[in-house]
Design a protein around this motif. Structure first.
Motif, PDB file in Angstrom:
ATOM      1  N   LYS A 121       0.830  -1.205   0.000  1.00 52.83           N
ATOM      2  CA  LYS A 121       0.000   0.000   0.000  1.00 52.83           C
ATOM      3  C   LYS A 121       0.866   1.257   0.000  1.00 52.83           C
ATOM      4  O   LYS A 121       2.003   1.259   0.486  1.00 52.83           O
ATOM      5  CB  LYS A 121      -0.916   0.012   1.223  1.00 52.83           C
ATOM      6  N   LEU A 122       0.292   2.337  -0.541  1.00 47.18           N
ATOM      7  CA  LEU A 122       0.965   3.628  -0.471  1.00 47.18           C
ATOM      8  C   LEU A 122       1.073   4.055   0.995  1.00 47.18           C
ATOM      9  O   LEU A 122       0.144   3.844   1.776  1.00 47.18           O
ATOM     10  CB  LEU A 122       0.174   4.690  -1.239  1.00 47.18           C
ATOM     11  N   LEU A 123       2.201   4.647   1.344  1.00 44.61           N
ATOM     12  CA  LEU A 123       2.359   5.142   2.703  1.00 44.61           C
ATOM     13  C   LEU A 123       2.036   6.635   2.734  1.00 44.61           C
ATOM     14  O   LEU A 123       2.614   7.428   1.988  1.00 44.61           O
ATOM     15  CB  LEU A 123       3.792   4.926   3.197  1.00 44.61           C
ATOM     16  N   PHE A 124       1.098   6.998   3.597  1.00 44.89           N
ATOM     17  CA  PHE A 124       0.753   8.408   3.780  1.00 44.89           C
ATOM     18  C   PHE A 124       1.193   8.857   5.167  1.00 44.89           C
ATOM     19  O   PHE A 124       1.214   8.074   6.114  1.00 44.89           O
ATOM     20  CB  PHE A 124      -0.756   8.622   3.621  1.00 44.89           C
ATOM     21  N   ARG A 125       1.532  10.139   5.252  1.00 40.30           N
ATOM     22  CA  ARG A 125       1.951  10.724   6.517  1.00 40.30           C
ATOM     23  C   ARG A 125       1.164  12.018   6.747  1.00 40.30           C
ATOM     24  O   ARG A 125       0.757  12.675   5.780  1.00 40.30           O
ATOM     25  CB  ARG A 125       3.450  11.051   6.484  1.00 40.30           C
ATOM     26  N   PRO A 126       0.946  12.399   8.014  1.00 38.24           N
ATOM     27  CA  PRO A 126       0.293  13.693   8.253  1.00 38.24           C
ATOM     28  C   PRO A 126       1.093  14.821   7.604  1.00 38.24           C
ATOM     29  O   PRO A 126       2.326  14.816   7.631  1.00 38.24           O
ATOM     30  CB  PRO A 126       0.315  13.811   9.785  1.00 38.24           C
ATOM     31  N   GLY A 127       0.389  15.787   7.028  1.00 35.52           N
ATOM     32  CA  GLY A 127       1.035  16.847   6.256  1.00 35.52           C
ATOM     33  C   GLY A 127       1.600  17.983   7.084  1.00 35.52           C
ATOM     34  O   GLY A 127       1.944  19.026   6.525  1.00 35.52           O
ATOM     35  N   GLY A 128       1.700  17.804   8.412  1.00 28.32           N
ATOM     36  CA  GLY A 128       2.223  18.877   9.260  1.00 28.32           C
ATOM     37  C   GLY A 128       1.123  19.827   9.681  1.00 28.32           C
ATOM     38  O   GLY A 128      -0.026  19.733   9.232  1.00 28.32           O
ATOM     39  N   HIS A 129       1.471  20.799  10.551  1.00 30.09           N
ATOM     40  CA  HIS A 129       0.421  21.677  11.092  1.00 30.09           C
ATOM     41  C   HIS A 129      -0.183  22.585  10.034  1.00 30.09           C
ATOM     42  O   HIS A 129      -1.240  23.174  10.240  1.00 30.09           O
ATOM     43  CB  HIS A 129       0.918  22.455  12.306  1.00 30.09           C
ATOM     44  N   GLY A 130       0.458  22.696   8.868  1.00 29.24           N
ATOM     45  CA  GLY A 130      -0.139  23.480   7.785  1.00 29.24           C
ATOM     46  C   GLY A 130      -1.467  22.915   7.329  1.00 29.24           C
ATOM     47  O   GLY A 130      -2.307  23.640   6.777  1.00 29.24           O
ATOM     48  N   ALA A 131      -1.672  21.606   7.574  1.00 26.39           N
ATOM     49  CA  ALA A 131      -2.954  20.990   7.212  1.00 26.39           C
ATOM     50  C   ALA A 131      -4.110  21.596   7.984  1.00 26.39           C
ATOM     51  O   ALA A 131      -5.274  21.512   7.561  1.00 26.39           O
ATOM     52  CB  ALA A 131      -2.894  19.481   7.465  1.00 26.39           C
ATOM     53  N   LEU A 132      -3.810  22.238   9.117  1.00 26.82           N
ATOM     54  CA  LEU A 132      -4.876  22.795   9.964  1.00 26.82           C
ATOM     55  C   LEU A 132      -5.541  24.020   9.351  1.00 26.82           C
ATOM     56  O   LEU A 132      -6.529  24.520   9.884  1.00 26.82           O
ATOM     57  CB  LEU A 132      -4.325  23.146  11.350  1.00 26.82           C
ATOM     58  N   ILE A 133      -5.021  24.511   8.227  1.00 23.60           N
ATOM     59  CA  ILE A 133      -5.693  25.622   7.549  1.00 23.60           C
ATOM     60  C   ILE A 133      -7.107  25.199   7.149  1.00 23.60           C
ATOM     61  O   ILE A 133      -8.027  26.014   7.107  1.00 23.60           O
ATOM     62  CB  ILE A 133      -4.887  26.111   6.318  1.00 23.60           C
TER      63      ILE A 133
END
Length: 505
Positions: free
Chosen positions: A256-268
């Motif tokens: 499977k593709l590995l995904f990671r949280p995109g950092g606090h910028g995702a909170l926009i």
């Protein structure tokens, strides 16, 4: 490259194939460095206010609150506290059974001064049959630390900072979450109500909700207000795909593709979902006990007063431009406002035709606005205030991180090293336009301001993609104003021993 199984995985997360391709292209191309004009300083991008101005802006904020606007306090609170305890994890796993480093010695010498000491003592009694003092006396230091960090004790090694006991009072110990509730009551109420929003991790959400349910009635009674506390989590659609070192998609052992949280910028995205007029943003760990709150409360009101004063002017100018009943002098006033109040320099204004100039001024005025408190630089790692060039040739105020600056450019590195101020993450934001409509905040993100970091998974190296940070790239296309605030408003807790500093006692 994208398999049918991948497509199912993408659909579950709400991510498109074009987003994945764009992310992989970012791995291949990297991100451009920003072009800088100068580090912001007092008189060149940073406002330093006199006492009478402080009082005037506090009045402006209180007048605005009295009008009944929707105000929210937004607190990113998902980060685990594990880095706070790095030194104590090392002690626990190390060869020495007694404290040897200055950090370890200070921890044990002042252990009674931690707000969590009574809870730790109770945990030691339950698990070891004796309290902290008895364990220390017999030299069993590691049992004490294990009870602080471990799951059978306080579990502080795995909990988020927002749930740790930071401050001691006569009849209670308060967590950062509770200190933010108190702050909200002191400067962010409207119509006798306080709206507080925490972004949390999925695994800890129930613990946050349980704490709020237990403490809220007492705080409502204490301040005579009604709280509205809400939570959100980082959206799966903001995760980013990981890449191998050759920039192909990184796959897990099951393909499977590995995904990671995109950092606090995702909170926009979370910020954009709020139904608010004005939003205060501050990190979860930047709190102080009640005896030191006055300065924080004063300058939160000041920042908000500056914001609503600027917003009022911008709205009036936009309505004037919409009406068509403006003179040449009005246009010159608006240009002055954009340049000197919003710190946006616009080369080439003289060459614009009238219609083009009006359209340009509208676009500059009609965008989200933020006022950022900045403190004098005392050597803290992190971002700072700069005047930077934008893709359209304008120059505006931006908060930049070191990763956005070309380390091979001697002139830029000199600017970064000699910067007079630091970003403590102390923002007040206006997220509705002059017609009362919500801005769609992701539209104002500069996608070229992300960065690539290097990680590993099961011993295999990978590249991770960090989205543009919440207060830098994710707000690149906002109107930004910097205001100097006292250093006393910045009291982060980076290590457990920071809780022994006078500001947290």
């Amino acid at each position: 490259m994208i398999t049918p199984e991948d497509k199912k995985q993408l659909e579950q997360k709400g991510i498109t194939e074009s987003q994945i391709e764009s992310q992989l292209q970012s791995f291949r191309d990297g991100f451009p460095y920003l072009k800088l004009r100068a580090a912001a300083s007092v008189g060149n991008g940073i406002l330093r206010l006199e006492d009478d101005e402080v009082e005037s802006y506090i009045k402006s904020w209180n007048d605005y609150k009295a009008e009944g606007h929707h105000i929210t306090k937004f607190v990113p609170a998902s980060g685990a506290a594990s880095r706070m305890f790095k030194n104590m994890f090392e002690f626990l796993s190390g060869e020495n059974d007694v404290p040897t480093t200055p950090f370890e010695k200070k921890y044990f010498e002042q252990i009674h001064d931690f707000a969590f000491y009574p809870a730790l003592d109770d945990a030691c009694h339950v698990n070891e049959g004796k309290g902290v003092d008895a364990l220390v006396e017999e030299g069993n230091y590691k049992a004490v630390v294990a009870n602080m960090l471990g799951e059978d004790g306080l579990n502080y090694g795995q909990l988020p900072k927002g749930l740790l006991q930071f401050h001691t009072y006569d009849d209670e110990a308060r967590t950062p979450l509770e200190e933010h509730l108190v702050e909200a009551a002191l400067y962010a109420t409207s119509k006798g109500e306080a709206d507080v929003h925490f972004t949390v991790s999925t695994e800890h959400r129930a613990l946050f909700e349980d704490l709020v349910q237990r403490v809220l009635p007492a705080y409502e009674q204490k301040f005579g207000i009604k709280y509205h506390v809400s939570f959100s989590e980082q959206k799966p659609s903001t995760d980013t795909v990981a890449a191998n070192m050759d920039n192909t998609p990184f796959r897990t052992e099951d393909g499977k593709l590995l995904f990671r949280p995109g950092g606090h910028g995702a909170l926009i995205q979370n910020l954009s979902d709020l139904q608010s007029d004005i939003v205060f943003i501050k990190n979860i760990d930047n709190v102080v006990p009640d005896r030191l709150k006055d300065e924080t409360v004063t300058y939160k009101q000041v920042l908000a007063g500056v914001l609503v004063t600027l917003q009022k002017k911008a709205f009036a100018y936009l309505q004037l431009l919409d009406s068509g009943n403006y003179k040449r002098e009005d246009i010159l006033d608006i240009i002055q406002f954009v340049r000197h109040d919003l710190f946006t320099d616009v080369p080439g204004l003289k060459t614009m035709e009238d219609a083009e100039l009006v359209a340009f001024l509208k676009s500059e005025l009609n965008r989200p606005m933020r006022v950022c408190g900045v403190v004098k630089n005392v050597g803290e790692p992190g971002g700072g205030p700069f005047l930077a060039y934008n893709p359209d040739g304008t120059v505006s105020a931006q908060i930049l991180e070191s990763s956005q600056i070309d380390s091979n450019n001697a002139e830029y590195m000199k600017m970064f090293a000699s910067g007079t101020h630091f970003n403590p993450v102390d923002l007040v934001c206006a997220i509705r336009n002059y017609k009362g409509e919500k801005f769609h905040l992701p539209r104002y993100v500069d996608p070229a301001t992300g960065f690539i970091s290097y990680k590993s998974k099961n011993g295999k190296e990978l590249k991770a993609l960090e989205l543009p940070g919440l207060w830098n790239g994710a707000m690149s296309n906002w109107s930004t104003v910097f205001v100097e605030v006292p250093l006393g408003t910045f009291n982060p807790v980076k290590t457990v021993n920071d809780l022994l500093r006078d500001q947290h006692q």
